[in-house]
Design a protein around this motif. Structure first.
Motif, PDB file in Angstrom:
ATOM      1  N   VAL A  58      -5.713  -2.544  -3.031  1.00  0.00           N
ATOM      2  CA  VAL A  58      -5.368  -3.396  -1.894  1.00  0.00           C
ATOM      3  C   VAL A  58      -6.584  -3.933  -1.140  1.00  0.00           C
ATOM      4  O   VAL A  58      -6.408  -4.705  -0.204  1.00  0.00           O
ATOM      5  CB  VAL A  58      -4.401  -2.686  -0.914  1.00  0.00           C
ATOM      6  CG1 VAL A  58      -3.082  -2.402  -1.570  1.00  0.00           C
ATOM      7  CG2 VAL A  58      -5.018  -1.450  -0.328  1.00  0.00           C
ATOM      8  N   TRP A  83       0.828  -1.202   0.000  1.00  0.00           N
ATOM      9  CA  TRP A  83       0.000   0.000   0.000  1.00  0.00           C
ATOM     10  C   TRP A  83       0.868   1.261   0.000  1.00  0.00           C
ATOM     11  O   TRP A  83       0.599   2.213  -0.737  1.00  0.00           O
ATOM     12  CB  TRP A  83      -0.927  -0.029   1.194  1.00  0.00           C
ATOM     13  CG  TRP A  83      -2.065   0.950   1.140  1.00  0.00           C
ATOM     14  CD1 TRP A  83      -2.454   1.711   0.070  1.00  0.00           C
ATOM     15  CD2 TRP A  83      -2.950   1.290   2.195  1.00  0.00           C
ATOM     16  NE1 TRP A  83      -3.531   2.475   0.403  1.00  0.00           N
ATOM     17  CE2 TRP A  83      -3.860   2.240   1.711  1.00  0.00           C
ATOM     18  CE3 TRP A  83      -3.074   0.873   3.510  1.00  0.00           C
ATOM     19  CZ2 TRP A  83      -4.865   2.776   2.486  1.00  0.00           C
ATOM     20  CZ3 TRP A  83      -4.096   1.409   4.275  1.00  0.00           C
ATOM     21  CH2 TRP A  83      -4.977   2.345   3.766  1.00  0.00           C
ATOM     22  N   LEU A 104      -6.086   2.401  -2.593  1.00  0.00           N
ATOM     23  CA  LEU A 104      -6.937   1.666  -1.668  1.00  0.00           C
ATOM     24  C   LEU A 104      -7.799   0.645  -2.407  1.00  0.00           C
ATOM     25  O   LEU A 104      -8.024  -0.462  -1.921  1.00  0.00           O
ATOM     26  CB  LEU A 104      -7.809   2.627  -0.860  1.00  0.00           C
ATOM     27  CG  LEU A 104      -8.723   2.006   0.178  1.00  0.00           C
ATOM     28  CD1 LEU A 104      -7.914   1.241   1.217  1.00  0.00           C
ATOM     29  CD2 LEU A 104      -9.589   3.052   0.823  1.00  0.00           C
TER      30      LEU A 104
END
Length: 120
Positions: free
Chosen positions: A43, A18, A40
């Protein structure tokens, strides 16, 4: 399946990925990702794997099917709200808002699981 790695090791790997996605904007591989896809969003499936690993390794429970059921029910509720109450339903807007809800609840669920599973 979820017990191959300790969940704390998996969490560290996901956080590294990330951070790499957030800070690596100048890398050629990251430039191939469309601009509307956020790190985001990439992940979130890894977060689902981590939630499954934490719940299985800490409590021997599979929480992921219940999480997916919750996403489906919230999607139905969002469609009803946009279609009947808001009188403004477009599929593209529905998917965008629904995915943001999924991202937020996944992140909150992961944080709660980390806090509950850390001392276990």
């Amino acid at each position: 399946m979820f017990s191959i790695f300790d969940w704390k090791l998996g969490l560290g790997a996901i956080l590294i990925i990330w951070i790499f996605l957030n800070l690596g904007h100048s890398l050629p591989l990251i430039k191939m990702i469309p601009k509307h896809i956020k790190p985001l969003s990439i992940v979130v499936p890894l977060f689902w794997w981590e939630i499954g690993a934490i719940s299985f390794q800490s409590w021997q429970l599979a929480f992921i099917p219940y999480l997916f059921l919750m996403f489906i029910l919230w999607g139905i509720a969002l469609a009803v709200f946009q279609g009947f109450l808001g009188q403004h339903y477009t599929f593209r807007r529905f998917i965008r808002v629904w995915w943001r809800i999924i991202e937020l609840t996944t992140l909150i669920t992961l944080i709660i699981f980390i806090i509950m599973g850390w001392g276990h």
